[in-house]
Design a protein around this motif. Structure first.
Motif, PDB file in Angstrom:
ATOM      1  N   GLU A  47       0.824  -1.211   0.000  1.00 22.38           N
ATOM      2  CA  GLU A  47       0.000   0.000   0.000  1.00 22.38           C
ATOM      3  C   GLU A  47       0.861   1.267   0.000  1.00 22.38           C
ATOM      4  OE1 GLU A  47      -3.380   0.146   2.610  1.00 22.38           O
ATOM      5  OE2 GLU A  47      -3.334   2.323   2.721  1.00 22.38           O
ATOM      6  N   SER A  50       2.636   1.727  -3.315  1.00 22.60           N
ATOM      7  CA  SER A  50       1.696   2.021  -4.397  1.00 22.60           C
ATOM      8  C   SER A  50       1.241   3.474  -4.331  1.00 22.60           C
ATOM      9  CB  SER A  50       0.475   1.102  -4.318  1.00 22.60           C
ATOM     10  OG  SER A  50       0.854  -0.244  -4.488  1.00 22.60           O
ATOM     11  N   ARG A  51       0.947   3.945  -3.116  1.00 25.74           N
ATOM     12  CA  ARG A  51       0.552   5.357  -2.940  1.00 25.74           C
ATOM     13  C   ARG A  51       1.680   6.281  -3.386  1.00 25.74           C
ATOM     14  NH1 ARG A  51      -3.465   6.901   0.911  1.00 25.74           N
ATOM     15  NH2 ARG A  51      -4.534   5.173   1.940  1.00 25.74           N
ATOM     16  N   GLU A  52       2.907   5.889  -3.015  1.00 28.12           N
ATOM     17  CA  GLU A  52       4.096   6.682  -3.331  1.00 28.12           C
ATOM     18  C   GLU A  52       4.240   6.858  -4.846  1.00 28.12           C
ATOM     19  OE1 GLU A  52       7.336   5.272  -0.689  1.00 28.12           O
ATOM     20  OE2 GLU A  52       8.471   5.195  -2.565  1.00 28.12           O
ATOM     21  N   GLY A  54       1.838   6.532  -6.942  1.00 30.36           N
ATOM     22  CA  GLY A  54       0.649   7.191  -7.472  1.00 30.36           C
ATOM     23  C   GLY A  54      -0.356   6.252  -8.115  1.00 30.36           C
ATOM     24  N   SER A  56      -3.712   3.939  -8.483  1.00 28.80           N
ATOM     25  CA  SER A  56      -5.082   3.931  -7.976  1.00 28.80           C
ATOM     26  C   SER A  56      -5.316   2.627  -7.235  1.00 28.80           C
ATOM     27  CB  SER A  56      -6.087   4.016  -9.127  1.00 28.80           C
ATOM     28  OG  SER A  56      -5.840   5.176  -9.869  1.00 28.80           O
ATOM     29  N   PRO A  57      -6.183   2.651  -6.223  1.00 30.05           N
ATOM     30  CA  PRO A  57      -6.506   1.386  -5.556  1.00 30.05           C
ATOM     31  C   PRO A  57      -7.182   0.436  -6.552  1.00 30.05           C
ATOM     32  CG  PRO A  57      -7.892   3.181  -4.735  1.00 30.05           C
ATOM     33  CD  PRO A  57      -6.889   3.796  -5.647  1.00 30.05           C
ATOM     34  N   TRP A  68      -4.810  -1.587  -2.206  1.00 31.12           N
ATOM     35  CA  TRP A  68      -3.851  -1.578  -3.301  1.00 31.12           C
ATOM     36  C   TRP A  68      -3.245  -2.975  -3.432  1.00 31.12           C
ATOM     37  CZ3 TRP A  68      -5.026   2.660  -0.515  1.00 31.12           C
ATOM     38  CH2 TRP A  68      -5.144   3.880  -1.177  1.00 31.12           C
TER      39      TRP A  68
END
Lengths: 248, 248
Positions: A47, A50-52, A54, A56-57, A68
């Motif tokens: 997670e 993945s956020r880092e 960019g 999308s979930p 994610w």
């Protein structure tokens, strides 16, 4: 050619990649011959990473909050970040039209229905084997994260998920029947069909091969049995795809 | 040209054929333009008439004994008797290669997976509406047979199968979500797709249209709602297929 795609996969103590989901994308990238490089992530950090990047979930957690998952690719030549193996396959076909197609024109909707059918059959049968198998090869932080997630889903302790004794015989037979259904789908195009659409592989074949890899990597004793199923269909499929197994 | 195929369908008090299973074959025969004639059978006599014609059973009953279902065709030009709409579609493509194809080459296995996915979604949701709807339009012997078969499957009296009040709101929303999933599969080929493989219809589209017909014929009040779903997708589909609705 230098790598233009970063491909995110999950690290483990296993010498060979194991995730049936990321294998779909590795097969696809190798089949298409697109230069890429694998980035290895801890299961517990999917997670955050993945956020880092960019992304999308891709899913929702049981409580409705975003989730994610891998695979994910970051295409440095276009800047695109795509997660979910089927979305990645569609992206690669659209963005690299001169490489071999993963999904023949017009088949994307049917492919999505295949995936829904196969997952609804595999989830209640195969997962009780491959999730505890996966647990064994993760590093401790990944083990803790997988235990948290899957014990909630199964409503059982990780150690109790895989059936034992007579129950194992019954449940493993169900797994065989699910693969028997997929074997029938492949044979629907003619008895000698090697692949779901006949003579040439498509993304659905990579999808099935990826699940077979998952079995081979995390429950090798079960793989010894599965090898013999359906006139050796699944062993032959992995053998055919050895040329797309390269890990880079 | 005189009829060369006898097509067995189920009689009822409804002015229009209603069975979502036999509609698949009527659409297919009309789409291909193969001369045929409908033979109308009482629902309660399907097994006896199928045995008489020499059809193989298509399913198993819950107790494991053989079960015969319609549609069935008897092709007088080849002598073949084929039951099960998907087998009939494959037979017609193979036997009449000069007529428009129902399944493009290589798609039979994917079509089978579509059917498995769609049925597993529709059975627990739509059937609680269309089975009691069907009951209302059958003749008394057919009603008795349908009641026997379906009350055992649902574990409920026929009169209690369709959800009422608030439960209806919840359950009918589930039906909408299932059609929403099929809508997504169609749109997977591109936002403007009319059919699951893009611009031309195939057997999967007839399969979906046949289920929509079933709703329209046996639960007309629900059809008034369904018409509006997914930007009119299902109303448009039936409208597009009006030219294949001929009953002969």
């Amino acid at each position: 050619m230098s790598a233009q795609i970063l491909f995110y996969d999950i690290t483990s103590t296993n010498p060979t990649p194991w995730s049936g989901n990321t294998w779909k994308t590795r097969y696809a990238l190798n089949y298409k011959g697109i230069p890429y490089k694998t980035v290895w992530i801890e299961y517990s950090e999917i997670e955050a990473r993945s956020r880092e990047v960019g992304a999308s979930p891709t899913r929702k957690k049981p409580d409705g909050s975003p989730n994610w998952t891998l695979p994910m690719i970051h295409d440095l030549s276009t800047g695109a970040v795509v997660a979910d193996s089927t979305k990645i396959a569609a992206y690669l076909d659209a963005t690299y039209p001169d490489t071999p197609r993963l999904m023949p024109p017009g088949t994307t909707g049917l492919l999505r229905s295949f995936e829904a059918a196969a997952l609804s059959l595999l989830s209640p049968t195969l997962y009780q084997y491959i999730i505890p198998g996966t647990y064994k090869i993760l590093y401790p932080p990944g083990q803790a994260a997988l235990r948290r997630k899957r014990e909630a889903m199964f409503g059982k302790r990780m150690e109790d998920i895989t059936p034992k004794g007579e129950e194992d015989v019954i449940e493993w037979k169900k797994v065989k029947d699910v693969f028997g259904t997929m074997d029938e789908w492949i044979r629907a195009n003619g008895e000698g069909s090697a692949y779901i659409m006949g003579d040439a592989p498509c993304y659905v074949d990579m999808w099935m091969a990826a699940y077979v890899q998952w079995v081979k990597q995390v429950v090798p004793d079960k793989w010894e049995d599965m090898k013999l199923w359906h006139e050796g269909r699944w062993a032959t499929l992995l053998h055919d795809f050895e040329k797309y197994e390269t890990v880079v």
